[in-house]
Scaffold this motif. Structure first.
Motif, short mmCIF file in Angstrom:
data_model
loop_
_atom_site.label_atom_id
_atom_site.label_comp_id
_atom_site.label_asym_id
_atom_site.label_seq_id
_atom_site.Cartn_x
_atom_site.Cartn_y
_atom_site.Cartn_z
N CYS A 34 0.26 -10.15 4.06
CA CYS A 34 -0.25 -10.29 2.69
C CYS A 34 -1.41 -9.33 2.49
O CYS A 34 -2.21 -9.10 3.40
CB CYS A 34 -0.70 -11.73 2.44
SG CYS A 34 -1.24 -12.02 0.75
N ALA A 35 -1.49 -8.78 1.27
CA ALA A 35 -2.58 -7.86 0.96
C ALA A 35 -2.84 -7.86 -0.54
O ALA A 35 -1.97 -8.23 -1.34
CB ALA A 35 -2.22 -6.44 1.41
N THR A 36 -4.04 -7.45 -0.90
CA THR A 36 -4.38 -7.21 -2.31
C THR A 36 -4.89 -5.79 -2.45
O THR A 36 -5.54 -5.25 -1.54
CB THR A 36 -5.45 -8.20 -2.82
OG1 THR A 36 -6.61 -8.12 -1.99
CG2 THR A 36 -4.94 -9.62 -2.85
N THR A 37 -4.55 -5.19 -3.58
CA THR A 37 -5.09 -3.87 -3.91
C THR A 37 -5.76 -3.98 -5.27
O THR A 37 -5.25 -4.65 -6.17
CB THR A 37 -3.99 -2.78 -3.95
OG1 THR A 37 -3.03 -3.10 -4.97
CG2 THR A 37 -3.30 -2.65 -2.61
N GLN A 65 -3.07 -5.87 -7.58
CA GLN A 65 -1.72 -6.16 -7.11
C GLN A 65 -1.80 -7.05 -5.87
O GLN A 65 -2.69 -6.87 -5.04
CB GLN A 65 -0.97 -4.87 -6.73
CG GLN A 65 -0.74 -3.94 -7.90
CD GLN A 65 -0.17 -2.61 -7.46
OE1 GLN A 65 -0.44 -2.13 -6.37
NE2 GLN A 65 0.63 -2.01 -8.32
N THR A 66 -0.86 -7.96 -5.77
CA THR A 66 -0.67 -8.73 -4.54
C THR A 66 0.60 -8.21 -3.88
O THR A 66 1.66 -8.15 -4.52
CB THR A 66 -0.53 -10.23 -4.85
OG1 THR A 66 -1.70 -10.67 -5.54
CG2 THR A 66 -0.35 -11.04 -3.57
N TRP A 67 0.46 -7.79 -2.63
CA TRP A 67 1.57 -7.25 -1.84
C TRP A 67 1.92 -8.24 -0.73
O TRP A 67 1.02 -8.84 -0.13
CB TRP A 67 1.16 -5.93 -1.20
CG TRP A 67 0.95 -4.79 -2.14
CD1 TRP A 67 -0.12 -4.60 -2.98
CD2 TRP A 67 1.79 -3.65 -2.31
NE1 TRP A 67 0.03 -3.42 -3.66
CE2 TRP A 67 1.18 -2.82 -3.27
CE3 TRP A 67 3.00 -3.26 -1.74
CZ2 TRP A 67 1.75 -1.61 -3.67
CZ3 TRP A 67 3.57 -2.06 -2.14
CH2 TRP A 67 2.95 -1.26 -3.10
N VAL A 68 3.21 -8.37 -0.46
CA VAL A 68 3.69 -9.23 0.62
C VAL A 68 4.68 -8.43 1.46
O VAL A 68 5.50 -7.68 0.92
CB VAL A 68 4.37 -10.51 0.05
CG1 VAL A 68 5.02 -11.32 1.16
CG2 VAL A 68 3.35 -11.36 -0.70
N ARG A 69 4.58 -8.60 2.78
CA ARG A 69 5.56 -7.96 3.66
C ARG A 69 6.83 -8.81 3.63
O ARG A 69 6.83 -9.97 4.03
CB ARG A 69 5.05 -7.87 5.09
CG ARG A 69 6.04 -7.15 6.02
CD ARG A 69 5.75 -7.36 7.49
NE ARG A 69 4.42 -7.00 7.89
CZ ARG A 69 4.04 -5.78 8.31
NH1 ARG A 69 4.90 -4.80 8.37
NH2 ARG A 69 2.79 -5.57 8.67
N LEU A 70 7.90 -8.20 3.15
CA LEU A 70 9.21 -8.85 3.08
C LEU A 70 10.14 -8.13 4.05
O LEU A 70 9.77 -7.08 4.59
CB LEU A 70 9.74 -8.78 1.64
CG LEU A 70 8.87 -9.51 0.61
CD1 LEU A 70 9.30 -9.16 -0.80
CD2 LEU A 70 8.92 -11.01 0.84
N PRO A 71 11.34 -8.66 4.30
CA PRO A 71 12.24 -7.98 5.23
C PRO A 71 12.50 -6.51 4.85
O PRO A 71 12.65 -5.66 5.73
CB PRO A 71 13.53 -8.81 5.13
CG PRO A 71 13.06 -10.17 4.77
CD PRO A 71 11.88 -9.94 3.86
#
Length: 129
Positions: free
Chosen positions: A89-92, A109-115
Protein backbone atom coordinates in the motif's frame (compact mmCIF):
# COMPACT_ATOMS: atom_id res chain seq x y z
CA UNK A 1 -4.54 -7.11 20.30
CA UNK A 2 -1.86 -4.85 18.91
CA UNK A 3 -0.66 -4.95 15.33
CA UNK A 4 2.94 -4.36 14.33
CA UNK A 5 3.73 -1.04 12.72
CA UNK A 6 4.09 -1.34 8.93
CA UNK A 7 7.48 -0.63 7.46
CA UNK A 8 7.34 2.93 6.17
CA UNK A 9 9.18 3.74 2.94
CA UNK A 10 11.09 0.50 2.61
CA UNK A 11 13.60 1.45 -0.12
CA UNK A 12 12.70 -1.31 -2.61
CA UNK A 13 8.96 -0.68 -2.29
CA UNK A 14 9.41 3.09 -2.46
CA UNK A 15 11.43 2.68 -5.68
CA UNK A 16 8.66 0.55 -7.22
CA UNK A 17 5.89 2.98 -6.33
CA UNK A 18 7.95 5.98 -7.43
CA UNK A 19 8.55 4.34 -10.83
CA UNK A 20 4.83 3.55 -11.23
CA UNK A 21 3.88 7.09 -10.19
CA UNK A 22 6.40 8.65 -12.61
CA UNK A 23 5.02 6.46 -15.39
CA UNK A 24 1.52 7.68 -14.51
CA UNK A 25 2.63 11.32 -14.56
CA UNK A 26 4.25 10.93 -18.02
CA UNK A 27 1.10 9.25 -19.32
CA UNK A 28 -1.11 11.99 -17.86
CA UNK A 29 0.67 14.96 -19.44
CA UNK A 30 1.11 12.97 -22.68
CA UNK A 31 -2.55 11.86 -22.68
CA UNK A 32 -1.51 8.21 -23.01
CA UNK A 33 -4.95 6.83 -22.20
CA UNK A 34 -3.84 3.21 -22.52
CA UNK A 35 -1.24 3.58 -19.75
CA UNK A 36 -3.59 5.67 -17.59
CA UNK A 37 -6.24 2.96 -17.85
CA UNK A 38 -3.67 0.27 -17.08
CA UNK A 39 -2.48 2.02 -13.92
CA UNK A 40 -5.96 2.41 -12.45
CA UNK A 41 -7.45 -0.69 -10.83
CA UNK A 42 -9.84 -2.36 -13.27
CA UNK A 43 -12.72 -2.46 -10.79
CA UNK A 44 -16.13 -0.95 -10.12
CA UNK A 45 -14.69 -0.04 -6.69
CA UNK A 46 -12.10 2.36 -8.14
CA UNK A 47 -12.87 6.01 -7.41
CA UNK A 48 -11.60 9.27 -8.89
CA UNK A 49 -12.74 12.67 -7.67
CA UNK A 50 -11.57 15.21 -10.24
CA UNK A 51 -11.51 18.99 -10.13
CA UNK A 52 -14.98 19.01 -11.69
CA UNK A 53 -16.28 15.45 -11.66
CA UNK A 54 -16.92 12.49 -9.37
CA UNK A 55 -16.18 9.19 -11.08
CA UNK A 56 -17.26 5.90 -9.51
CA UNK A 57 -15.83 2.75 -11.08
CA UNK A 58 -13.30 2.16 -13.82
CA UNK A 59 -15.95 2.42 -16.56
CA UNK A 60 -16.75 6.02 -15.57
CA UNK A 61 -13.05 6.87 -15.28
CA UNK A 62 -12.33 5.43 -18.74
CA UNK A 63 -15.31 7.25 -20.27
CA UNK A 64 -14.08 10.55 -18.80
CA UNK A 65 -10.54 10.06 -20.09
CA UNK A 66 -11.76 9.12 -23.57
CA UNK A 67 -13.98 12.21 -23.80
CA UNK A 68 -11.48 14.70 -22.36
CA UNK A 69 -9.73 16.90 -24.93
CA UNK A 70 -5.96 16.22 -24.98
CA UNK A 71 -5.10 19.90 -24.42
CA UNK A 72 -4.11 21.82 -21.31
CA UNK A 73 -2.66 18.77 -19.57
CA UNK A 74 0.89 20.08 -19.10
CA UNK A 75 1.76 20.95 -15.53
CA UNK A 76 4.70 21.66 -13.30
CA UNK A 77 4.94 19.46 -10.23
CA UNK A 78 5.87 21.72 -7.32
CA UNK A 79 6.09 19.15 -4.56
CA UNK A 80 5.85 15.37 -4.35
CA UNK A 81 5.42 13.15 -1.33
CA UNK A 82 5.27 9.38 -1.71
CA UNK A 83 4.80 7.15 1.32
CA UNK A 84 4.69 3.37 1.33
CA UNK A 85 3.15 1.29 4.10
CA UNK A 86 4.55 -2.23 4.18
CA UNK A 87 4.92 -3.78 0.74
CA UNK A 88 1.35 -3.51 -0.59
CA UNK A 89 0.00 0.00 0.00
CA UNK A 90 1.17 3.53 -0.77
CA UNK A 91 -0.03 7.09 -1.08
CA UNK A 92 1.21 9.73 -3.49
CA UNK A 93 0.60 13.45 -3.08
CA UNK A 94 1.63 16.27 -5.35
CA UNK A 95 1.11 19.99 -5.61
CA UNK A 96 1.11 21.22 -9.20
CA UNK A 97 0.47 24.24 -11.38
CA UNK A 98 -0.98 23.91 -14.87
CA UNK A 99 0.95 25.71 -17.58
CA UNK A 100 -0.52 29.20 -17.93
CA UNK A 101 -2.36 29.15 -14.59
CA UNK A 102 -1.50 30.59 -11.20
CA UNK A 103 -3.81 28.20 -9.31
CA UNK A 104 -2.25 25.44 -7.25
CA UNK A 105 -3.61 21.96 -7.81
CA UNK A 106 -3.38 18.99 -5.48
CA UNK A 107 -3.51 15.32 -6.36
CA UNK A 108 -3.72 12.42 -3.95
CA UNK A 109 -3.65 8.77 -4.99
CA UNK A 110 -3.87 5.53 -3.06
CA UNK A 111 -1.89 2.73 -4.70
CA UNK A 112 -2.20 -0.98 -3.89
CA UNK A 113 0.02 -3.82 -5.05
CA UNK A 114 -2.25 -6.22 -6.92
CA UNK A 115 -1.32 -9.40 -8.81
CA UNK A 116 -0.98 -7.30 -12.00
CA UNK A 117 1.27 -4.70 -10.27
CA UNK A 118 0.85 -1.35 -8.54
CA UNK A 119 -2.54 0.23 -9.30
CA UNK A 120 -4.37 3.41 -8.26
CA UNK A 121 -7.51 2.42 -6.34
CA UNK A 122 -8.52 5.93 -5.33
CA UNK A 123 -7.62 9.41 -6.56
CA UNK A 124 -8.59 12.98 -5.72
CA UNK A 125 -7.68 16.14 -7.61
CA UNK A 126 -8.57 19.62 -6.41
CA UNK A 127 -7.63 23.22 -7.17
CA UNK A 128 -7.02 25.92 -4.57
CA UNK A 129 -8.70 29.29 -5.06
Amino acid sequence: MSHPEPEINRPDVLAEVTAAFERYERALVGNDIEVLDELFWDSPHTLRYGAGENLYGIAAIRAFRSARPPVGLARDVLRTQITTYGDACATTHIEFRRTGSERIGRQTQTWVRLPEGWRVVSAHVSLMA
